[in-house]
Design a protein around this motif. Structure first.
Motif, PDB file in Angstrom:
ATOM      1  N   THR A 127      53.945  42.846  40.154  1.00  0.00           N
ATOM      2  CA  THR A 127      53.140  43.879  39.499  1.00  0.00           C
ATOM      3  C   THR A 127      52.781  44.912  40.563  1.00  0.00           C
ATOM      4  O   THR A 127      53.049  44.708  41.745  1.00  0.00           O
ATOM      5  CB  THR A 127      51.852  43.303  38.878  1.00  0.00           C
ATOM      6  OG1 THR A 127      50.948  42.911  39.910  1.00  0.00           O
ATOM      7  CG2 THR A 127      52.159  42.119  37.962  1.00  0.00           C
ATOM      8  N   GLU A 170      53.976  40.723  24.408  1.00  0.00           N
ATOM      9  CA  GLU A 170      52.766  41.229  25.039  1.00  0.00           C
ATOM     10  C   GLU A 170      52.557  40.751  26.465  1.00  0.00           C
ATOM     11  O   GLU A 170      51.947  41.447  27.275  1.00  0.00           O
ATOM     12  CB  GLU A 170      51.531  40.833  24.215  1.00  0.00           C
ATOM     13  CG  GLU A 170      51.470  41.462  22.840  1.00  0.00           C
ATOM     14  CD  GLU A 170      52.278  40.691  21.814  1.00  0.00           C
ATOM     15  OE1 GLU A 170      52.400  39.451  21.973  1.00  0.00           O
ATOM     16  OE2 GLU A 170      52.807  41.315  20.884  1.00  0.00           O
ATOM     17  N   SER A 171      53.007  39.526  26.791  1.00  0.00           N
ATOM     18  CA  SER A 171      52.683  38.963  28.104  1.00  0.00           C
ATOM     19  C   SER A 171      53.639  37.843  28.487  1.00  0.00           C
ATOM     20  O   SER A 171      54.444  37.392  27.676  1.00  0.00           O
ATOM     21  CB  SER A 171      51.243  38.425  28.105  1.00  0.00           C
ATOM     22  OG  SER A 171      51.139  37.344  27.204  1.00  0.00           O
ATOM     23  N   GLU A 227      48.250  34.580  32.956  1.00  0.00           N
ATOM     24  CA  GLU A 227      48.844  35.318  31.848  1.00  0.00           C
ATOM     25  C   GLU A 227      48.828  36.787  32.235  1.00  0.00           C
ATOM     26  O   GLU A 227      47.774  37.354  32.509  1.00  0.00           O
ATOM     27  CB  GLU A 227      48.070  35.104  30.558  1.00  0.00           C
ATOM     28  CG  GLU A 227      48.761  35.741  29.386  1.00  0.00           C
ATOM     29  CD  GLU A 227      48.191  35.313  28.049  1.00  0.00           C
ATOM     30  OE1 GLU A 227      48.551  35.955  27.054  1.00  0.00           O
ATOM     31  OE2 GLU A 227      47.397  34.368  27.998  1.00  0.00           O
ATOM     32  N   SER A 262      50.017  40.708  31.455  1.00  0.00           N
ATOM     33  CA  SER A 262      50.406  41.659  30.424  1.00  0.00           C
ATOM     34  C   SER A 262      51.725  42.337  30.789  1.00  0.00           C
ATOM     35  O   SER A 262      51.949  42.695  31.946  1.00  0.00           O
ATOM     36  CB  SER A 262      49.300  42.696  30.266  1.00  0.00           C
ATOM     37  OG  SER A 262      49.694  43.681  29.345  1.00  0.00           O
ATOM     38  N   ASP A 304      52.717  45.277  30.265  1.00  0.00           N
ATOM     39  CA  ASP A 304      52.599  46.639  30.765  1.00  0.00           C
ATOM     40  C   ASP A 304      52.247  46.699  32.252  1.00  0.00           C
ATOM     41  O   ASP A 304      52.345  47.752  32.865  1.00  0.00           O
ATOM     42  CB  ASP A 304      51.612  47.464  29.944  1.00  0.00           C
ATOM     43  CG  ASP A 304      50.199  46.907  29.957  1.00  0.00           C
ATOM     44  OD1 ASP A 304      49.973  45.806  30.485  1.00  0.00           O
ATOM     45  OD2 ASP A 304      49.306  47.591  29.422  1.00  0.00           O
ATOM     46  N   ARG A 305      51.875  45.571  32.852  1.00  0.00           N
ATOM     47  CA  ARG A 305      51.598  45.511  34.286  1.00  0.00           C
ATOM     48  C   ARG A 305      52.804  45.052  35.103  1.00  0.00           C
ATOM     49  O   ARG A 305      52.848  45.219  36.315  1.00  0.00           O
ATOM     50  CB  ARG A 305      50.444  44.533  34.552  1.00  0.00           C
ATOM     51  CG  ARG A 305      49.113  45.036  34.026  1.00  0.00           C
ATOM     52  CD  ARG A 305      47.985  44.082  34.336  1.00  0.00           C
ATOM     53  NE  ARG A 305      47.986  43.703  35.734  1.00  0.00           N
ATOM     54  CZ  ARG A 305      47.620  42.499  36.169  1.00  0.00           C
ATOM     55  NH1 ARG A 305      47.229  41.566  35.335  1.00  0.00           N
ATOM     56  NH2 ARG A 305      47.634  42.227  37.456  1.00  0.00           N
TER      57      ARG A 305
END
Length: 58
Positions: free
Chosen positions: A17, A32-33, A44, A46, A48-49
């Motif tokens: 990340t 989502e994750s 967990e 995400s 988007d990271r």
């Protein structure tokens, strides 16, 4: 449908990340994750990271 990350489930991976790198056994991948079990517990992260997910070389 087979997704590319499904081949890494139950394997040691590194999740990159922009803030940190996480190492552990990949347990679950959703839209989502991702969830992985590391030495210090469960993580967990995400989607988007996440910049990249790669198998960990032993």
């Amino acid at each position: 449908m087979v997704r590319p990350l499904d081949s890494l489930i139950e394997k040691n991976v590194i999740v990159y990340t922009s803030v940190a790198d996480y190492r552990g056994v990949l347990k679950e991948v959703t839209e989502e994750s991702v969830a992985l079990r590391g030495r210090t517990g469960w993580h967990e992260i995400s989607m988007d990271r996440i910049k990249d997910i790669r198998p960990q070389e032993d």
